[in-house]
Design a protein around this motif. Structure first.
Motif, short mmCIF file in Angstrom:
data_model
loop_
_atom_site.label_atom_id
_atom_site.label_comp_id
_atom_site.label_asym_id
_atom_site.label_seq_id
_atom_site.Cartn_x
_atom_site.Cartn_y
_atom_site.Cartn_z
N GLY A 330 14.46 9.79 -15.42
CA GLY A 330 14.44 9.93 -13.97
C GLY A 330 14.15 8.62 -13.27
O GLY A 330 14.75 8.32 -12.22
N GLU A 334 16.45 6.65 -10.54
CA GLU A 334 15.97 6.19 -9.23
C GLU A 334 16.28 4.71 -9.03
O GLU A 334 16.72 4.29 -7.95
CB GLU A 334 14.47 6.42 -9.11
CG GLU A 334 14.06 7.88 -8.91
CD GLU A 334 12.58 8.02 -8.67
OE1 GLU A 334 12.16 7.97 -7.50
OE2 GLU A 334 11.84 8.16 -9.67
N THR A 346 13.73 7.07 -2.58
CA THR A 346 14.00 8.17 -3.51
C THR A 346 12.67 8.87 -3.81
O THR A 346 11.64 8.22 -3.90
CB THR A 346 14.63 7.68 -4.82
OG1 THR A 346 13.73 6.77 -5.47
CG2 THR A 346 15.97 7.01 -4.57
N ARG A 348 11.28 11.82 -6.56
CA ARG A 348 11.69 12.62 -7.73
C ARG A 348 10.61 13.64 -8.08
O ARG A 348 9.42 13.34 -8.08
CB ARG A 348 11.94 11.71 -8.93
CG ARG A 348 12.24 12.47 -10.23
CD ARG A 348 12.58 11.49 -11.34
NE ARG A 348 11.54 10.49 -11.53
CZ ARG A 348 10.47 10.67 -12.30
NH1 ARG A 348 10.29 11.83 -12.93
NH2 ARG A 348 9.58 9.70 -12.44
N THR A 350 10.07 16.14 -11.34
CA THR A 350 10.52 16.51 -12.68
C THR A 350 9.72 17.73 -13.13
O THR A 350 8.48 17.66 -13.21
CB THR A 350 10.32 15.35 -13.67
OG1 THR A 350 11.13 14.24 -13.25
CG2 THR A 350 10.73 15.77 -15.07
N SER A 365 15.18 17.49 -13.33
CA SER A 365 14.60 16.69 -12.26
C SER A 365 15.42 16.86 -10.99
O SER A 365 16.64 17.04 -11.03
CB SER A 365 14.57 15.20 -12.63
OG SER A 365 13.76 14.97 -13.76
N ILE A 367 15.91 14.88 -7.28
CA ILE A 367 15.63 13.63 -6.57
C ILE A 367 16.18 13.72 -5.15
O ILE A 367 17.37 13.97 -4.95
CB ILE A 367 16.25 12.42 -7.30
CG1 ILE A 367 15.77 12.36 -8.75
CG2 ILE A 367 15.90 11.12 -6.57
CD1 ILE A 367 16.44 11.28 -9.57
#
Length: 817
Positions: A330, A334, A346, A348, A350, A365, A367
């Motif tokens: 992830g 990003e 961004t 995120r 998860t 994930s 985002i």
């Protein structure tokens, strides 16, 4: 005494971690704030930001808030601003068109009065009904803004013309009587035209699902404002005409230069049409056939794509991927997206906890990607790229993540897709069957077939795979031999391997759960698990292997059911082409390349399914609306031929609408259908005004049926027909500019279809309606007279027919005796 440390290890440990978060690739906590239904997003956003600002001083120095990660308020504010600008610009164009035709300040002011009064009445109705001002209600007003003056224009133009004619008489009649008769002359036309406009909108309120929730507010705003404008034209407009028009100086010339030029050209056009009626009707028929034949070749989509100013990107790694690895992938994703110049932030998430409304495994994930504003891009001297180019750049950068399924969408759009099909993608192909292994096999074949279709992106198969699982199968005979119960064994094993909270430790304001479970080293080895001792009712300790079989075996990570059947989903998005033709090609490839055995079948869900369902429903309901239009008109005219001539404007409008759709990409959506519905009512208005005036000339002004009467009626109705059509059309122009601007995405197809249809129906109506009336009007006129004479005989004494319709002598300007 025996202490706990003599039989167990006691230590602090973290709870089992089910997720993680980051902002711009750095560890962070993502806090989501959701509003209650009915609350104002804009107001709530302001309050939340104020609360966070108050909280900031009490936080550690290295902790800060970032409130720009995902803000619906920005999308809402931009949408409202864009639609408000379109509403303002449309009103300005209305003023320009009216003054260009009327060339008179007083008549223009009287006509324009209908706009603020209609909007005020609409606002009062909204307040009483609890309807909010949003993008769609404002959009309904923006579409209607040009039509709000239509009824007033017809009334004012006719009053002004009759007053001018009255002043030229040797013995002028009282101005009040002239105004009363002039308003009465057009009253039926505007009332029936408004009824038809309302009638054609009724199918919108029968729509269910997302499309119904979206377009119902637009329809309510449109209908309310149109009905309000009718009330204004029947009450306020005649009164203003009485106070402002009789005493003003009439122009030396009867018409403005523009009107004289238009009437001169219209006279020549009508003369040509009367000489070649078959040619005119033949060309018109060919245009309609060509337009109708083009419609099946249009691309289709459910709703026009929104421009929300942010993205939602979903990562899905193979089942069983650890949280650490998901975090690593992830973070790479990003960093790749932050390398895109347009990306500002961004955020995120998860994995999600089990109690979260969107619980997710740690291999998934989500985002949120926030874009830079136009001002920020200009300040950084960066070029402003089209949205499609930015998305292509992001997809290309994320392609470096091997083994990761990527799905790119937008926050609101993703949630709409999720509501439609349970999958956050535009199209969900669901395969049903009994055997999970075979389902995965067929899903792979479907994926391979769909991958060959141009326009298909973010193609992925639902993560239903075989993963190692620890299975403990108790043996009933052994359980009975030791006097154990199955539930007791399962409970004991669950405590040992999953842990159980047995108490809480208090330390001031802190609370810690006290959990009992085996050490990590003893929970991963099959032999150790099998040798774990459990207590029997007799007090003996026996290994688990004495009463159960312990083994690692492959098993599905998840089993999804729908309608009591197992299913697996193949999802995809569409980019660079329309949804309908893409899905149609996908279906053809799948039918050719994938053969499902008996007991296995697939369905197509998502936006494609909703688009077909909504289009079919609107189509059927529109037939009832057309039947209703016919009945309403027939109840007034009592002639099927006259009604048919009025409704001829509907196919004339279709010609321009089809051309407009072709010129703007050739894609047909539910919003385009709403435009067709609106256009049906607007286009009928011109025919009603023209035909009604022909009848008035014959009934009340002693004209005989013939070319001269038709030419006179057409010229006298030319100005109001052109004004109402051009005002309604040009008021839509601001909505057709910058189609990707937030707030205009839904309204752009509606406005485009109406604009194109109005232009074609108006200019063809000026020629086609007189020619058709010349060919069939005499017989239709006989039907009209016959029908109305029967009604008159049935409803009142014949002597009343001879009495002229005049107001009482003591009628004051407000219309009361």
């Amino acid at each position: 005494p025996i202490t706990v440390k003599q039989v167990a290890d006691v230590q602090f440990g973290a709870r089992f971690k089910r997720g993680d978060g980051s902002v711009n690739g750095r560890p962070a906590v993502i806090l989501s704030v959701e509003k209650q239904p009915g609350a104002s997003t804009l107001d709530l956003t302001t309050h939340v930001e104020a609360a966070l600002a108050d909280l900031q001083p009490s936080l550690p120095k290295d902790v800060s808030f970032n409130t720009r990660l995902f803000r619906q308020s920005e999308f809402i504010s931009n949408s409202l601003t864009n639609v408000e600008d379109a509403l303002r610009d449309g009103a300005i164009l209305v003023v320009i068109v009216l003054f260009a035709f009327l060339l008179n300040v007083r008549t223009t002011v009287i006509s324009l009065t209908a706009i603020p009064l209609s909007l005020l009445v609409t606002a009062l109705v909204f307040r009483a009904a609890g309807i909010t001002i949003n993008t769609l209600t404002l959009g309904g007003l923006a579409i209607a803004i040009g039509e709000l003056v239509d009824d007033a224009i017809v009334d004012v133009e006719n009053v002004h013309r009759r007053l001018r004619e009255n002043r030229d008489l040797a013995v002028p009649r009282p101005a009040l009587q002239v105004i009363y008769e002039a308003s009465s002359e057009v009253r039926n036309s505007i009332v029936y035209a408004t009824i038809i406009v309302v009638l054609v909108f009724l199918p919108l309120f029968a729509l269910s699902g997302i499309e119904g929730r979206i377009f119902a507010p637009l329809g309510i705003a449109y209908i309310t404002s149109i009905v309000a404008s009718l009330v204004v034209s029947l009450t306020v407009t005649p009164v203003l005409c009485y106070y402002l028009l009789p005493k003003m100086k009439m122009q030396a010339e009867q018409d403005s230069g523009l009107v004289r030029w238009l009437k001169n050209k219209d006279t020549r056009l009508l003369s040509f049409g009367f000489r070649h009626p078959k040619l005119i009707l033949g060309i018109t028929g060919l245009l309609f056939v060509a337009a109708a034949a083009t419609v099946p070749f249009f691309g289709t989509e459910f709703l026009p794509p929104f421009n929300e100013g942010s993205l939602t990107v979903n990562f899905s790694t193979p089942a069983g991927t650890s949280l650490t690895e998901s975090n690593r992938l992830g973070t790479i994703g990003e960093q790749q997206m932050l390398a895109v110049p347009e990306v500002a932030f961004t955020a995120r998430r998860t994995g999600r906890a089990e109690l979260d409304e969107h619980a997710e495994a740690v291999n998934n994930s989500e985002i949120e990607v926030a874009f830079k504003t136009k001002e920020e891009l200009e300040k950084a001297k960066l070029p402003i790229r089209p949205k499609a180019e930015v998305l292509a750049d992001i997809r290309q950068r994320l392609s470096v993540l091997r083994g990761v399924n990527v799905n790119i969408g937008q926050p609101i759009s993703h949630r709409l897709d999720h509501l439609l099909s349970g999958v956050r993608a535009q199209v969900a192909i669901k395969v049903f069957g009994n055997d999970l292994l075979e389902l995965r096999q067929y899903a792979g074949q479907i994926r391979a077939a769909a991958a060959t279709v141009p326009g298909v992106v973010d193609l992925q198969v639902e993560k239903q795979v075989q993963i190692p699982q620890l299975l403990v199968r108790p043996r009933d005979a052994a359980l009975r031999a030791y006097g154990l119960e199955r539930g007791q064994v399962v409970s004991t094993l669950q405590t040992l391997f999953q842990g159980e909270v047995v108490s809480q430790m208090l330390d001031g304001q802190k609370r810690f759960d006290l959990i009992v479970k085996l050490p990590e080293s003893q929970r991963n080895d099959v032999a150790t698990i099998a040798g774990t001792r459990i207590e029997t009712p007799a007090g003996a300790l026996i290994p688990v292997s004495q009463v159960a079989d312990v083994s690692y075996e492959p098993g599905p990570n998840t089993v999804n059911h729908e309608n009591t059947q197992r299913r697996i989903t193949v999802s995809l998005n569409v980019a660079g082409r329309d949804l309908g033709s893409t899905v149609q090609q996908v279906r053809q490839r799948i039918e050719q390349q994938v053969k499902l055995p008996p007991g296995y079948y697939l369905t197509y869900g998502g936006q494609f399914e909703s688009q077909q369902s909504a289009a079919s429903k609107i189509g059927w309901l529109s037939l009832f609306s057309l039947a209703g239009i016919f009945l309403v008109l027939y109840s007034h005219f009592k002639s099927g031929l006259l009604v048919g001539q009025i409704m001829l404007n509907i196919p004339l409008a279709l010609i321009g609408s089809v051309v407009a759709v072709l010129l703007t990409g050739g894609t047909f959506s539910i919003a385009s259908l709403v435009g067709f519905i609106t256009l049906t009512g607007i286009a009928s208005r011109n025919g009603i005004m023209m035909i009604s005036h022909y009848l008035h000339l014959v009934e009340h002004e002693g004209e005989q049926f013939g070319k001269e009467m038709i030419i006179r009626g057409s010229l006298e109705r030319l100005v109001p027909v052109l004004m109402t059509a051009l005002v309604a059309a040009l008021a839509l122009v601001p909505l057709t500019l910058a189609k990707d601007a937030p707030g205009k995405e839904i309204l752009y197809p509606v406005a485009t279809v109406i604009l194109g249809g109005l232009l074609s129906s108006t200019f063809l109506d000026i020629l086609v309606t007189p020619v058709v009336f010349w060919l069939f009007g005499e017989r239709a006129l006989a039907q009209y007279r016959r029908g109305h004479s029967e009604v008159s005989l049935d409803s009142h004494p014949p002597e009343l027919d001879a009495a002229p319709l005049t107001p009482p002598a003591d009628l004051n300007p407000l219309g009361t005796v």
